[in-house]
Motif scaffolding. Sequence first.
Motif, mmCIF file in Angstrom:
data_model
loop_
_atom_site.group_PDB
_atom_site.id
_atom_site.type_symbol
_atom_site.label_atom_id
_atom_site.label_comp_id
_atom_site.label_asym_id
_atom_site.label_seq_id
_atom_site.Cartn_x
_atom_site.Cartn_y
_atom_site.Cartn_z
ATOM 1 N N ARG A 193 0.867 -1.179 0.000
ATOM 2 C CA ARG A 193 0.000 0.000 0.000
ATOM 3 C C ARG A 193 0.903 1.228 0.000
ATOM 4 N NH1 ARG A 193 -2.521 0.748 4.586
ATOM 5 N NH2 ARG A 193 -1.343 -0.788 5.784
ATOM 6 N N TRP A 194 0.416 2.334 -0.576
ATOM 7 C CA TRP A 194 1.242 3.527 -0.753
ATOM 8 C C TRP A 194 0.477 4.756 -0.292
ATOM 9 C CZ3 TRP A 194 5.763 1.667 -3.047
ATOM 10 C CH2 TRP A 194 5.633 0.460 -3.739
ATOM 11 N N ARG A 195 1.212 5.738 0.200
ATOM 12 C CA ARG A 195 0.572 6.981 0.638
ATOM 13 C C ARG A 195 1.547 8.137 0.462
ATOM 14 N NH1 ARG A 195 -0.834 8.605 6.824
ATOM 15 N NH2 ARG A 195 1.270 9.442 6.680
ATOM 16 N N THR A 196 1.036 9.294 0.103
ATOM 17 C CA THR A 196 1.861 10.497 0.100
ATOM 18 C C THR A 196 1.486 11.355 1.304
ATOM 19 O OG1 THR A 196 2.473 12.515 -1.097
ATOM 20 C CG2 THR A 196 0.229 11.701 -1.416
ATOM 21 N N ASN A 197 2.477 11.952 1.935
ATOM 22 C CA ASN A 197 2.210 12.837 3.075
ATOM 23 C C ASN A 197 1.883 14.261 2.637
ATOM 24 O OD1 ASN A 197 2.573 10.767 4.845
ATOM 25 N ND2 ASN A 197 4.544 11.451 5.640
ATOM 26 N N ASP A 199 0.423 15.814 -1.186
ATOM 27 C CA ASP A 199 0.258 15.668 -2.629
ATOM 28 C C ASP A 199 0.591 16.945 -3.393
ATOM 29 O OD1 ASP A 199 -1.923 17.259 -2.068
ATOM 30 O OD2 ASP A 199 -3.422 15.724 -2.484
ATOM 31 N N THR A 203 2.827 12.817 -5.727
ATOM 32 C CA THR A 203 1.746 11.844 -5.680
ATOM 33 C C THR A 203 2.342 10.465 -5.907
ATOM 34 O OG1 THR A 203 1.325 12.077 -8.060
ATOM 35 C CG2 THR A 203 0.055 13.485 -6.566
ATOM 36 N N ASP A 206 -1.040 3.332 -7.160
ATOM 37 C CA ASP A 206 -1.146 2.011 -6.556
ATOM 38 C C ASP A 206 0.008 1.104 -6.965
ATOM 39 O OD1 ASP A 206 -3.340 2.417 -5.033
ATOM 40 O OD2 ASP A 206 -4.777 1.582 -6.465
#
Length: 891
Positions: A193-197, A199, A203, A206
């Motif tokens: 799973r991936w996330r940006t702190n 954007d 960005t 998936d």
Amino acid sequence: MTTFLRTRITLSIITCFCAAGLSQAADEVPRIDHRYSAESANGTPDFRQDIVPLIGKLGCNGRACHGSFQGQGGFRLSLFGYDFKADHENLTQGDRPRVNTAAVPESLILQKALEIVPHEGGKRFEANSWQHRVLTRWIETGANPGTPESPEFVRLEVTPNEIVASKRGETWTLKAVAIWSDGARHDVTPLCRWRTNNDQVATITDGGVVTSTGPGDSHVVVFYDNGVVPVPVMQPVSDRTGSNYPSVATNSKIDELVIDKLRKIGIVPSELSTDADFLRRVSLDMTGTLPTPREVEAFLKDDSPNKRVAKIDEMLERPTYSAWWATRFSDWTGNNTQRLNFQTSGVAPAVRSTEWYEWLRVRIERNVPYDKIAEGIILAVSRKEGEDYAQYCERMSGYYAKEPKGKITDEDSMPHYWSRRNFIQADERALGFAYSFLGLRIQCAQCHKHPFDQWTKDDFDRFKEFFPRPRYATPPAHKDERIALLEKAGIDHKTLKGNDLGKAVREHFAKGELMPFDELFLTPAKRTGGKKQAAQKLSGRTAKILGGDVVAIDEMDDPRKALMEWLRDDQNPYFAKAVVNRIWSAYFNVGIVEPVDDLSLANPPSNEALLSYLSDEFRSRGYDMKWLHRTIANSLTYQRSWKTNETNQFDERNFSHSVPRRLPAEVAYDALRIATMSDPEAAKVVTNLNGRAIADPVGGQQRRGKNDYALSIFGKSIRETNCECDRSSEASLLQTVYLQNDNDVIAMIEGKGRWVDQVMKRIPQAKEADEEIDDEPEGQAGKLAKLSTKQLRRRLDIATQKGREKAVAAIQQEIAKREAAVESESSSSTETNANLTSIVRSAFLRTLSRYPTDPETTRAIKYFEETDDMSRGLKDLLWALVNTKEFVINH
């Protein structure tokens, strides 16, 4: 090296290009989407390594789906997939299991995901996709859960481990490799799973494709199993990077590490602050106190090159330093008067809150090492070694006698931390301990896997086992002694309860009588077996350090000792960092990790090298807090101006300039009182703590006087949870209304004995214009010189009407003199203007800690001249100054 250290080092999330030891030589297992891209794929997917991450990737165990507390459609999974045993059982067991090994295509896990049967979550993958093949193959091979011998997850490696973009729109594809305890290396990129702190900076898709979206710096975060890896992403805000970066002076390791980061992102730091800004800033940050006008003037006149170093050393020895930081430590450890309940011991909560505060203040004043302060709280006990209950009660009674025998602040430990009404249950203690001493928010792990960290519900449940045994009460074995002492004193303990009982006990303290006391003690370790002691044995209960050792707590006389040993361990990743980050934040308005009590893996430091350096040095120097304060305050980084340049005007996290911030509640209220005090009274507050809000030990929102409202609206910590969020630094309309209109503020400005009153007593009072005017010219010149030009013209009209020729002549002469002075541009040299200039200067020094500019002085004097009432003019000037942003903000 202890087991804890080996475990923690192993489990720590490392981002690097190659692994160490066995994993370096091991062949890398290809990506699962490649391995199952063809229909002929015949491997055997692993439940933990492949199936649970895939389910998570598809969103099946998320909050909005089967990971919710109630599940969906009668089917539930552990949130984010932390409970492998329960998840496997829920998939394979029950009346209608999601997995059907006898008829694989009919398995609901496949049919719902393909939307062959209705599915509220919609279609999750296509038929014959690699996801479809992985799940099908797992079911075909028996849907095995794994065995106790299955390898354990060790760490996650992500490459590249840092991204520096040169322009908007650049892309990078991340690669994630999971390392297992058997040395195997699996490319798990498709399962992450991936996330940006942020954007606005970058960005991420998936598939792990990062795209730079704008200048600045942030992180993208990668999640797999217990691995949480942040990857820094930067796009310079200017062309001033690398060899194009200007030469910037540094005088400490702090400066070097800050400049290293700024050089990467093209930010040039601000120039150094002025002496006036520095003095006001460090005085408010370090001692919570405005510098006095005399102190400001002396500092500005001092030409010594080391005067800032000397001033910092001097402030660290002031009583206000230890007072203010004892207040902050009271916030962090939860010294809340309303939560302390000692009525049955006859000691009011406010008294115990004061004792707690004073215990901290004395140790900060003596520069007791931070780990020793923490030890005195964490391992606190009530009785001294070898002391029985009667002796303990005698010692405690002596503290509250009319002529006290000793002080609680001299004791080695502070047991009040364990006596709060909101700190009784093991869950509450685990959460509060993590906030106070680890800088961790672990409340999510009470119910499920932490979404942004490695902690699972099992981690929380095993960690909280350290906390049930400490108890604050009368030990059961001494209840009869307690009753006997009350009855001996004639106290009706059966009828009197709560406050009434406490009042009765306090009356006997004053007489020097022996009274019973509750105490902090540890309940015995749990045992199993029969009632006879010989038949019982230890229950074998264990607890687990967060990320470390399993401890046989029933074999320990005090399980808290294991916690303290862990905190002191050189490799502990939280203890030193938590307090270093908090103290840094107090000087810079933002922590190296922000929020300061959220040291989660997905919330990485803005400058990891900086936080590591300060924490390592702090630990190696024996947790010397004055060293930490001194080192931060002496850095050029701290001493930079709040005035920005084109490269750093939007920077609020890389310490390229001072960030203006609203004063903390206690500091703001004290500053208001000090600014309006007479000079003698204001001079006393440097050493006299009486009445100071920064030295108010009573925590929480207990109403005690008119200053409570002010402290409340300015965001004083309510000390409910030990979370930094208990204190507010946000500006509000109520604060503005208070400063402008509240009777408390008006009384400070206009009250008898205050600064305005002091100044007015030094100014000879002229007679009112409509009073009789003395015809004798002797002495008139001095009196007339004190009047404004407007007042002179009114007097001239009255004197003319009354035929006072000598008075008319004297007034006309004074007016002519002023007009001549204006024409020659020398009006400022008159005695009147010189006096007014001095008054204006004093007003600015006592509020804004600087000299007024020439335009500010001219405007103030002009206002005095246009105001008939000098007293009113002074009050208005002081009111205007305390209502400026410059006054209520530290810059």
